[in-house]
Write an enzyme that holds these catalytic residues in place. Structure first.
Site, short mmCIF file in Angstrom:
data_model
loop_
_atom_site.label_atom_id
_atom_site.label_comp_id
_atom_site.label_asym_id
_atom_site.label_seq_id
_atom_site.Cartn_x
_atom_site.Cartn_y
_atom_site.Cartn_z
N SER A 16 0.70 -1.35 -0.14
CA SER A 16 0.09 -0.13 0.09
C SER A 16 0.88 1.22 -0.16
O SER A 16 0.62 2.07 -0.95
CB SER A 16 -0.88 -0.05 1.33
OG SER A 16 -1.94 -0.87 1.11
N ARG A 39 0.28 8.32 5.13
CA ARG A 39 -0.57 7.66 6.13
C ARG A 39 -2.22 8.21 6.00
O ARG A 39 -3.08 7.42 6.14
CB ARG A 39 -0.07 7.59 7.46
CG ARG A 39 -0.13 6.39 7.96
CD ARG A 39 0.44 6.28 9.57
NE ARG A 39 -0.02 4.93 9.98
CZ ARG A 39 0.44 3.79 9.83
NH1 ARG A 39 1.61 3.78 9.43
NH2 ARG A 39 0.03 2.62 10.35
N HIS A 42 -3.42 6.81 2.90
CA HIS A 42 -3.64 5.28 2.97
C HIS A 42 -5.18 5.03 3.83
O HIS A 42 -5.79 4.12 3.61
CB HIS A 42 -2.47 4.79 4.26
CG HIS A 42 -2.53 3.29 4.42
ND1 HIS A 42 -2.61 3.00 5.89
CD2 HIS A 42 -2.52 2.25 3.65
CE1 HIS A 42 -2.62 1.61 5.64
NE2 HIS A 42 -2.41 1.07 4.47
#
Ligand SMILES: C/C1=C2N=C(/C=C3N=C(/C(C)=C4\N[C@@](C)([C@@H]5N=C1[C@](C)(CCC(=O)O)[C@H]5CC(=O)O)[C@@](C)(CC(=O)O)[C@@H]4CCC(=O)O)[C@@](C)(CC(=O)O)[C@@H]\3CCC(=O)O)C(C)(C)[C@@H]/2CCC(=O)O
Length: 209
Positions: A16, A39, A42
Site C-alpha cells: 500500500s 498515512r 492510506h
C-alpha cells in the site's frame, strides 16, 4: 474464487505504502510531512489529497516533540480517538474525547452550540502544549480557535481535518489563517474525516510504517 489475495498484513501495508509513494505527488513536501500525507492517503485511498494539504512549517516537528514529551491528545470525536494505535504512542499519551461527558448536552444548550463544540470547553485545563485532532466537527475547530483567541492554553499543534459541507472548509481556512501562533496541518475544502485524522496522528506518533 477467493484463493488469490494477499493474507500477510505486513505485506499489505508495504505494498500500500509503495503504491501511494508511486502514485501520489509527494515531491513538494518536506520528508516529515510526506510521511504524514502517506498515512492520510492510506486511510482514504485518495492520492490527490496532497493537492489540498496545507501546514505550518513547524507543525510536524511541534506535534512530534509534544507527543514524545507526553502531551495529551484531544480528539473531537470518539471515532478519531478509536483510530489512534495506542502501541505507536511514544509516551503512553492520554487520548481524550470529552464528547460523551455527562455535562456536554447541558453545556451545548447553554452555549447555544453543538455538543462537539461544547465538549472542547472541557479541554481547557490541559490544552496548553497538547496535540489537538479534529476530524469530524467544524464547530469544534471554530470553538477551539475562539477559546485560544480568548486566552485559553495554546496547543502545540492542531490537526484540523473536519469533513463536510457546512463549515468544514471555512473552519480549516480559519485555522490556517490564525494569528495565534498555532501550528497546524489541514486538508483544504470538504475532504477530511476521522479516519484520515487518526492516520495523521498515527504517523506523527511513530516513524514505524
Ligand atoms: C453536522 C455533523 C456532521 N457529521 C458529519 C459526519 C459524520 N458524523 C458521524 C457521527 C457518528 C457523528 N457526528 C457527530 C459529531 C455530529 N455530527 C455533526 C454534528 C450534528 C455537529 C458537528 C458540527 O457541525 O461541527 C455532531 C453532533 C453535535 O452536536 O456535535 C456525532 C457526535 C453525532 C452523534 O452520534 O451523536 C457523531 C460522533 C460520534 C463519535 O464520537 O465518534 C458519521 C459517522 C455520520 C453518520 O453517523 O452517519 C460521519 C463520520 C465522518 C468522519 O469521518 O468523522 C459531517 C459530515 C462532518 C457533518 C458536518 C458537516 C456537514 O454536514 O456538512
Amino acid at each position: 474464487m477467493s484463493g488469490q489475495y494477499i493474507r500477510d498484513g505486513a505485506e499489505i501495508y508495504r505494498r500500500s505504502f509503495a503504491t501511494i509513494r508511486a502514485e501520489a505527488d509527494l515531491g513538494g513536501l518536506p520528508d516529515d510531512v510526506a510521511r504524514v500525507a502517506v498515512r492520510m492517503i492510506h486511510s482514504c485511498g485518495m492520492v490527490d489529497l496532497v493537492d489540498d494539504l496545507a501546514f505550518s512549517a513547524g507543525a510536524v516537528p511541534a506535534a512530534v516533540a509534544a507527543l514524545r514529551a507526553g502531551a495529551p491528545i484531544f480528539c473531537d470525536a470518539q471515532m478519531v480517538a478509536a483510530g489512534v494505535t495506542r502501541r505507536r504512542l511514544p509516551a503512553s499519551n492520554d487520548v481524550i474525547c470529552t464528547l460523551s461527558d455527562a455535562s456536554v448536552p447541558g453545556l451545548a444548550s447553554s452555549l447555544g452550540t453543538t455538543r462537539s463544540a461544547a465538549a472542547v470547553e472541557l479541554w481547557r485545563d490541559r490544552l496548553e502544549g497538547s496535540v489537538v485532532a479534529i476530524g469530524n466537527a467544524p464547530t469544534a475547530l471554530f470553538h477551539l480557535l475562539d477559546m485560544v483567541a480568548a486566552g485559553a492554553g495554546r496547543p502545540a499543534a492542531v490537526l484540523g481535518i473536519p469533513v463536510g459541507f457546512i463549515g468544514a472548509a471555512e473552519s480549516k481556512d480559519a485555522l490556517a489563517a490564525n494569528d495565534l501562533g498555532l501550528e497546524y496541518l489541514i486538508v483544504r475544502g470538504r475532504r477530511g474525516g476521522s479516519a484520515m485524522t487518526a492516520g495523521a496522528l498515527n504517523a506523527l506518533a511513530s516513524e514505524d510504517e
